[in-house]
Design a protein around this motif. Structure first.
Motif, mmCIF file in Angstrom:
data_model
loop_
_atom_site.group_PDB
_atom_site.id
_atom_site.type_symbol
_atom_site.label_atom_id
_atom_site.label_comp_id
_atom_site.label_asym_id
_atom_site.label_seq_id
_atom_site.Cartn_x
_atom_site.Cartn_y
_atom_site.Cartn_z
ATOM 1 N N ILE A 75 3.006 -3.155 3.764
ATOM 2 C CA ILE A 75 4.051 -2.155 3.566
ATOM 3 C C ILE A 75 3.371 -0.918 3.001
ATOM 4 O O ILE A 75 2.677 -0.996 1.991
ATOM 5 N N THR A 76 3.553 0.200 3.665
ATOM 6 C CA THR A 76 2.902 1.434 3.263
ATOM 7 C C THR A 76 3.858 2.615 3.442
ATOM 8 O O THR A 76 4.970 2.453 3.931
ATOM 9 N N ASP A 77 3.395 3.783 3.045
ATOM 10 C CA ASP A 77 4.212 4.988 3.186
ATOM 11 C C ASP A 77 4.111 5.531 4.608
ATOM 12 O O ASP A 77 3.476 4.921 5.464
ATOM 13 N N ILE A 81 6.959 10.062 -7.963
ATOM 14 C CA ILE A 81 7.628 8.820 -8.376
ATOM 15 C C ILE A 81 7.453 7.711 -7.337
ATOM 16 O O ILE A 81 7.306 6.551 -7.674
ATOM 17 N N GLN A 82 7.468 8.024 -6.065
ATOM 18 C CA GLN A 82 7.252 7.087 -4.962
ATOM 19 C C GLN A 82 8.197 5.893 -5.001
ATOM 20 O O GLN A 82 7.804 4.753 -4.790
ATOM 21 N N LYS A 83 9.467 6.141 -5.227
ATOM 22 C CA LYS A 83 10.479 5.084 -5.266
ATOM 23 C C LYS A 83 10.896 4.744 -3.840
ATOM 24 O O LYS A 83 11.180 5.627 -3.031
ATOM 25 N N ASP A 107 0.838 -1.201 0.000
ATOM 26 C CA ASP A 107 0.000 0.000 0.000
ATOM 27 C C ASP A 107 0.870 1.248 0.000
ATOM 28 O O ASP A 107 0.643 2.186 0.763
ATOM 29 N N ILE A 108 1.857 1.283 -0.867
ATOM 30 C CA ILE A 108 2.827 2.371 -0.873
ATOM 31 C C ILE A 108 2.178 3.732 -1.120
ATOM 32 O O ILE A 108 2.609 4.738 -0.595
ATOM 33 N N ASN A 109 1.127 3.793 -1.893
ATOM 34 C CA ASN A 109 0.508 5.092 -2.190
ATOM 35 C C ASN A 109 -0.885 5.237 -1.588
ATOM 36 O O ASN A 109 -1.649 6.083 -1.996
#
Length: 99
Positions: free
Chosen positions: A37-39, A81-83, A7-9
């Protein structure tokens, strides 16, 4: 089964009733090992705030990992970009059967 939710974004926020919260809970209730896994952002009192990097166990025995985006030029480009370079190491550690 070892299940990973990426759930990165999505700004995962504990206690909310969105699909990002419901599906991991159902997976854990079914007896699977679940990791999210998230931001580093979450909603606090209705406002999106930076809550910081963490690795903890939340309700239902779900592991919640918050990771910081890699900085690219400036904050605007970084958020677009959310790298996250730590993802590879986390995947090797978690070894999920399903993502």
């Amino acid at each position: 089964m070892n299940i990973l939710h990426m759930d990165i974004n999505c700004h995962y926020t504990e206690g909310m009733l969105y699909q990002d919260n419901a599906l991991p809970k159902v997976n854990a209730d079914d007896g699977h090992n679940v990791t999210i896994i998230t931001d580093v952002y979450a909603y606090v009192n209705g406002k999106l705030e930076k809550v910081g990097v963490e690795d903890k166990i939340i309700s239902g025995g779900i592991r919640l990992i918050r990771v910081e985006y890699d900085r690219i030029l400036n904050d605007f480009v970084t958020r677009k970009i959310q790298k996250v370079s730590k993802i590879k190491k986390l995947l090797e550690e978690i070894r999920p059967d399903s993502i």
